[in-house]
Design a protein around this motif. Structure first.
Motif, PDB file in Angstrom:
ATOM      1  N   PRO A   6    -111.506  13.449  47.189  1.00 60.96           N
ATOM      2  CA  PRO A   6    -110.930  13.146  45.866  1.00 60.96           C
ATOM      3  C   PRO A   6    -109.854  14.143  45.451  1.00 60.96           C
ATOM      4  CG  PRO A   6    -113.332  13.066  45.806  1.00 60.96           C
ATOM      5  CD  PRO A   6    -112.954  13.672  47.131  1.00 60.96           C
ATOM      6  N   TRP A   7    -109.819  15.313  46.086  1.00 58.74           N
ATOM      7  CA  TRP A   7    -108.904  16.363  45.654  1.00 58.74           C
ATOM      8  C   TRP A   7    -107.456  16.097  46.023  1.00 58.74           C
ATOM      9  CZ3 TRP A   7    -110.169  19.671  42.056  1.00 58.74           C
ATOM     10  CH2 TRP A   7    -111.528  19.909  41.835  1.00 58.74           C
ATOM     11  N   VAL A   8    -107.182  14.980  46.666  1.00 52.50           N
ATOM     12  CA  VAL A   8    -105.794  14.578  46.855  1.00 52.50           C
ATOM     13  C   VAL A   8    -105.204  14.043  45.552  1.00 52.50           C
ATOM     14  CG1 VAL A   8    -106.173  12.163  47.494  1.00 52.50           C
ATOM     15  CG2 VAL A   8    -104.239  13.394  48.463  1.00 52.50           C
ATOM     16  N   ASP A   9    -106.066  13.675  44.616  1.00 48.46           N
ATOM     17  CA  ASP A   9    -105.624  13.056  43.364  1.00 48.46           C
ATOM     18  C   ASP A   9    -104.935  14.076  42.452  1.00 48.46           C
ATOM     19  OD1 ASP A   9    -106.194  10.484  41.527  1.00 48.46           O
ATOM     20  OD2 ASP A   9    -106.363  12.296  40.316  1.00 48.46           O
ATOM     21  N   PRO A  10    -103.695  13.815  42.034  1.00 55.57           N
ATOM     22  CA  PRO A  10    -102.958  14.803  41.222  1.00 55.57           C
ATOM     23  C   PRO A  10    -103.557  15.032  39.841  1.00 55.57           C
ATOM     24  CG  PRO A  10    -101.715  12.752  41.404  1.00 55.57           C
ATOM     25  CD  PRO A  10    -102.856  12.644  42.360  1.00 55.57           C
ATOM     26  N   HIS A  11    -104.178  14.022  39.246  1.00 55.83           N
ATOM     27  CA  HIS A  11    -104.772  14.207  37.919  1.00 55.83           C
ATOM     28  C   HIS A  11    -105.975  15.143  37.982  1.00 55.83           C
ATOM     29  CE1 HIS A  11    -102.153  11.121  36.322  1.00 55.83           C
ATOM     30  NE2 HIS A  11    -102.511  10.317  37.310  1.00 55.83           N
ATOM     31  N   LEU A  12    -106.745  15.030  39.059  1.00 54.61           N
ATOM     32  CA  LEU A  12    -107.874  15.937  39.248  1.00 54.61           C
ATOM     33  C   LEU A  12    -107.375  17.359  39.481  1.00 54.61           C
ATOM     34  CD1 LEU A  12    -110.833  16.650  39.719  1.00 54.61           C
ATOM     35  CD2 LEU A  12    -110.604  15.769  42.060  1.00 54.61           C
ATOM     36  N   ARG A  13    -106.351  17.510  40.277  1.00 49.96           N
ATOM     37  CA  ARG A  13    -105.821  18.840  40.562  1.00 49.96           C
ATOM     38  C   ARG A  13    -105.196  19.465  39.308  1.00 49.96           C
ATOM     39  NH1 ARG A  13    -105.471  19.644  46.194  1.00 49.96           N
ATOM     40  NH2 ARG A  13    -103.610  20.951  46.135  1.00 49.96           N
ATOM     41  N   ALA A  14    -104.557  18.642  38.492  1.00 48.50           N
ATOM     42  CA  ALA A  14    -103.995  19.153  37.240  1.00 48.50           C
ATOM     43  C   ALA A  14    -105.105  19.605  36.296  1.00 48.50           C
ATOM     44  CB  ALA A  14    -103.143  18.085  36.567  1.00 48.50           C
ATOM     45  N   ALA A  15    -106.208  18.856  36.258  1.00 46.69           N
ATOM     46  CA  ALA A  15    -107.341  19.245  35.411  1.00 46.69           C
ATOM     47  C   ALA A  15    -107.904  20.584  35.860  1.00 46.69           C
ATOM     48  CB  ALA A  15    -108.424  18.164  35.451  1.00 46.69           C
ATOM     49  N   TRP A  16    -107.976  20.786  37.177  1.00 47.13           N
ATOM     50  CA  TRP A  16    -108.471  22.067  37.693  1.00 47.13           C
ATOM     51  C   TRP A  16    -107.519  23.198  37.298  1.00 47.13           C
ATOM     52  CZ3 TRP A  16    -112.878  23.787  39.842  1.00 47.13           C
ATOM     53  CH2 TRP A  16    -112.849  25.077  40.390  1.00 47.13           C
ATOM     54  N   ALA A  17    -106.233  22.965  37.408  1.00 47.12           N
ATOM     55  CA  ALA A  17    -105.246  23.991  37.060  1.00 47.12           C
ATOM     56  C   ALA A  17    -105.368  24.402  35.598  1.00 47.12           C
ATOM     57  CB  ALA A  17    -103.831  23.479  37.350  1.00 47.12           C
ATOM     58  N   GLN A  18    -105.737  23.457  34.741  1.00 46.06           N
ATOM     59  CA  GLN A  18    -105.871  23.729  33.311  1.00 46.06           C
ATOM     60  C   GLN A  18    -107.235  24.311  32.953  1.00 46.06           C
ATOM     61  OE1 GLN A  18    -105.042  19.853  31.760  1.00 46.06           O
ATOM     62  NE2 GLN A  18    -102.975  19.836  32.605  1.00 46.06           N
ATOM     63  N   GLY A  19    -108.157  24.355  33.915  1.00 47.38           N
ATOM     64  CA  GLY A  19    -109.495  24.887  33.647  1.00 47.38           C
ATOM     65  C   GLY A  19    -110.288  24.051  32.666  1.00 47.38           C
ATOM     66  N   ASP A  20    -109.997  22.755  32.619  1.00 49.22           N
ATOM     67  CA  ASP A  20    -110.655  21.836  31.688  1.00 49.22           C
ATOM     68  C   ASP A  20    -111.846  21.210  32.399  1.00 49.22           C
ATOM     69  OD1 ASP A  20    -111.461  19.749  30.044  1.00 49.22           O
ATOM     70  OD2 ASP A  20    -109.424  19.162  29.500  1.00 49.22           O
ATOM     71  N   TRP A  21    -113.047  21.781  32.203  1.00 50.35           N
ATOM     72  CA  TRP A  21    -114.209  21.342  32.967  1.00 50.35           C
ATOM     73  C   TRP A  21    -114.625  19.917  32.630  1.00 50.35           C
ATOM     74  CZ3 TRP A  21    -115.846  23.654  37.191  1.00 50.35           C
ATOM     75  CH2 TRP A  21    -115.422  24.968  37.413  1.00 50.35           C
ATOM     76  N   ALA A  22    -114.461  19.510  31.402  1.00 49.81           N
ATOM     77  CA  ALA A  22    -114.776  18.124  31.043  1.00 49.81           C
ATOM     78  C   ALA A  22    -113.886  17.170  31.827  1.00 49.81           C
ATOM     79  CB  ALA A  22    -114.605  17.907  29.541  1.00 49.81           C
ATOM     80  N   ALA A  23    -112.590  17.485  31.869  1.00 51.36           N
ATOM     81  CA  ALA A  23    -111.652  16.630  32.603  1.00 51.36           C
ATOM     82  C   ALA A  23    -111.894  16.707  34.104  1.00 51.36           C
ATOM     83  CB  ALA A  23    -110.217  17.033  32.274  1.00 51.36           C
ATOM     84  N   ILE A  24    -112.260  17.888  34.593  1.00 55.39           N
ATOM     85  CA  ILE A  24    -112.529  18.035  36.026  1.00 55.39           C
ATOM     86  C   ILE A  24    -113.639  17.090  36.461  1.00 55.39           C
ATOM     87  CG2 ILE A  24    -113.478  19.589  37.779  1.00 55.39           C
ATOM     88  CD1 ILE A  24    -112.011  21.885  36.243  1.00 55.39           C
ATOM     89  N   LEU A  25    -114.730  17.070  35.712  1.00 56.72           N
ATOM     90  CA  LEU A  25    -115.855  16.204  36.088  1.00 56.72           C
ATOM     91  C   LEU A  25    -115.479  14.733  35.953  1.00 56.72           C
ATOM     92  CD1 LEU A  25    -118.984  18.057  34.629  1.00 56.72           C
ATOM     93  CD2 LEU A  25    -117.786  18.385  36.801  1.00 56.72           C
ATOM     94  N   ARG A  26    -114.795  14.385  34.866  1.00 52.87           N
ATOM     95  CA  ARG A  26    -114.398  12.980  34.676  1.00 52.87           C
ATOM     96  C   ARG A  26    -113.434  12.528  35.777  1.00 52.87           C
ATOM     97  NH1 ARG A  26    -113.719  14.472  29.211  1.00 52.87           N
ATOM     98  NH2 ARG A  26    -111.452  14.506  29.533  1.00 52.87           N
ATOM     99  N   GLU A  27    -112.409  13.364  36.039  1.00 54.09           N
ATOM    100  CA  GLU A  27    -111.403  12.973  37.028  1.00 54.09           C
ATOM    101  C   GLU A  27    -111.991  12.948  38.433  1.00 54.09           C
ATOM    102  OE1 GLU A  27    -108.625  11.727  36.453  1.00 54.09           O
ATOM    103  OE2 GLU A  27    -108.258  12.237  34.362  1.00 54.09           O
ATOM    104  N   TYR A  28    -112.932  13.858  38.706  1.00 56.26           N
ATOM    105  CA  TYR A  28    -113.572  13.841  40.030  1.00 56.26           C
ATOM    106  C   TYR A  28    -114.358  12.553  40.211  1.00 56.26           C
ATOM    107  CZ  TYR A  28    -116.003  15.334  44.224  1.00 56.26           C
ATOM    108  OH  TYR A  28    -116.474  15.411  45.517  1.00 56.26           O
ATOM    109  N   ARG A  29    -115.105  12.177  39.186  1.00 56.17           N
ATOM    110  CA  ARG A  29    -115.881  10.932  39.300  1.00 56.17           C
ATOM    111  C   ARG A  29    -114.968   9.728  39.474  1.00 56.17           C
ATOM    112  NH1 ARG A  29    -118.679   8.596  35.967  1.00 56.17           N
ATOM    113  NH2 ARG A  29    -118.055   9.521  33.959  1.00 56.17           N
ATOM    114  N   ARG A  30    -113.871   9.711  38.725  1.00 50.92           N
ATOM    115  CA  ARG A  30    -112.946   8.591  38.844  1.00 50.92           C
ATOM    116  C   ARG A  30    -112.335   8.533  40.238  1.00 50.92           C
ATOM    117  NH1 ARG A  30    -107.929   8.343  39.278  1.00 50.92           N
ATOM    118  NH2 ARG A  30    -107.641  10.546  38.736  1.00 50.92           N
ATOM    119  N   ALA A  31    -111.867   9.701  40.729  1.00 43.80           N
ATOM    120  CA  ALA A  31    -111.210   9.735  42.037  1.00 43.80           C
ATOM    121  C   ALA A  31    -112.181   9.415  43.172  1.00 43.80           C
ATOM    122  CB  ALA A  31    -110.568  11.104  42.257  1.00 43.80           C
ATOM    123  N   ALA A  32    -113.426   9.869  43.013  1.00 41.83           N
ATOM    124  CA  ALA A  32    -114.425   9.643  44.066  1.00 41.83           C
ATOM    125  C   ALA A  32    -115.147   8.313  43.919  1.00 41.83           C
ATOM    126  CB  ALA A  32    -115.446  10.781  44.062  1.00 41.83           C
TER     127      ALA A  32
END
Length: 344
Positions: A6-32
């Motif tokens: 899932p880490w190929v997804d740019p929205h997930l990677r952007a969420a990680w860069a911002q340190g937004d844990w809520a977005a990280i979990l949501r975007e990871y679930r969406r991408a995966a």
């Protein structure tokens, strides 16, 4: 890194860069494509913890929890030590690493393969305006790639140099969009040098073309035309798509200095060259977007710049319908089309 990550997804990677844990979990679930329960199992959390974090009811502060989530979700190494506050300008250490290219040694390029794939997704995300969010991610990716170069030689070193140049160009483009003009020029300079070191005529031409684009936008069409002509200079060594976009840029600059006949000739050459590579796989990665439809739109854009309103309206009208997935570009060309129709 497996190809299905899932880490190929740019929205997930952007969420990680911002340190937004809520977005990280949501975007990871969406991408995966997984449930909260499945993610909870991966991250060492309960399903209720995942739900609370995603809804902002629980804030992740504990280092141990962060490490557990990062390990469970298999965060790529190049994302683990991001510095979102880093300067817009290039780090001199990057050039020091490049200077040691073509040394004797063997480099495992699996990390480079992964990052090359990710950069493809970042290019597409930048089309949607996500470039600034991904800035620290791409800086970190470039750092990873350049660390591989001192141990590489021959074609492997050339490949890594080209990948470095592609990253530097991306960073220049995003910096320019953020009005960091000095940094944009600096990144363009290092990108051009790395492209030449890699022996990539296409990338060197493309970067020169981007420099011309910057000059034209800054109100210096004479210099822009001179620079665009240099981008065309590769001649027979250029791929059709690289030659096409260089000729289009020269056409825009020629129109800006009032050389309309020259602008039309260059625009026609650009369009004909683009049609020689209609399939994305036959074009350099950074020119993935130069489809026949896009080439038709560029033909209309050049006609508009040359104040040939009827020709502009015809070409822009032909291509605009296929831009539904690109709101920024669609709005830009629609405005040009409506104006050309009023004037024709």
């Amino acid at each position: 890194m497996e190809k299905t990550s899932p880490w190929v997804d740019p929205h997930l990677r952007a969420a990680w860069a911002q340190g937004d844990w809520a977005a990280i979990l949501r975007e990871y679930r969406r991408a995966a494509g997984i449930s909260q329960t499945t993610l909870a199992g991966l991250a060492g959390l309960s399903q209720s913890d995942v739900s609370l974090i995603e809804r902002g009811k629980r804030v992740v502060r504990e280092a141990a929890v962060m490490e557990r989530i990062a390990e469970g979700l298999r965060v790529p190494p190049e994302l683990l030590n991001l510095d979102p506050t880093s300067s817009w300008a290039p780090d001199p250490e990057l050039s020091d690493r490049i200077a040691r290219a073509h040394a004797t040694g063997r480099t495992d390029t699996r990390s480079a393969d992964w990052i090359a794939r990710v950069l493809t997704e970042h290019r597409r995300a930048e089309d949607d305006g996500a470039g600034a969010d991904l800035w620290p991610v791409v800086r970190s990716q470039l750092d990873t790639v350049t660390r591989l170069i001192p141990g590489a030689s021959g074609p492997t070193a050339d490949r890594l140099l080209l990948l470095s140049a592609e990253h530097a160009h991306w960073l220049s483009w995003v910096a320019h969009g953020q009005r960091q003009y000095g940094a944009a020029q600096a990144w363009l300079g290092v990108a051009h040098g790395w492209a030449l070191d890699a022996g990539s005529t296409d990338m060197a031409s493309w970067i020169t073309r981007v420099r011309s684009y910057y000059q034209l936008g800054a109100g210096d069409p004479v210099r822009a035309l001179r620079t665009a002509e240099a981008a065309i200079g590769g001649g027979a060594d250029l791929s059709p798509s690289a030659a096409s976009i260089a000729s289009h840029t020269a056409a825009m600059a020629a129109a800006a200095v009032g050389e309309r006949d020259r602008a039309h000739r260059l625009a026609d050459e650009a369009y004909a060259a683009a049609l020689r590579t209609p399939e994305e796989g036959d074009r350099p990665g950074w020119l993935y977007w130069l489809s026949p439809t896009r080439a038709r739109l560029l033909l209309g854009e050049a006609a508009y710049a040359a104040r040939d309103w009827r020709r502009a309206a015809d070409a822009l009208g032909d291509g605009l319908a296929e831009l539904e997935g690109y709101p920024r570009d669609s709005a830009f060309y629609r405005m040009r089309l409506e104006d050309a129709r009023r004037r024709s």
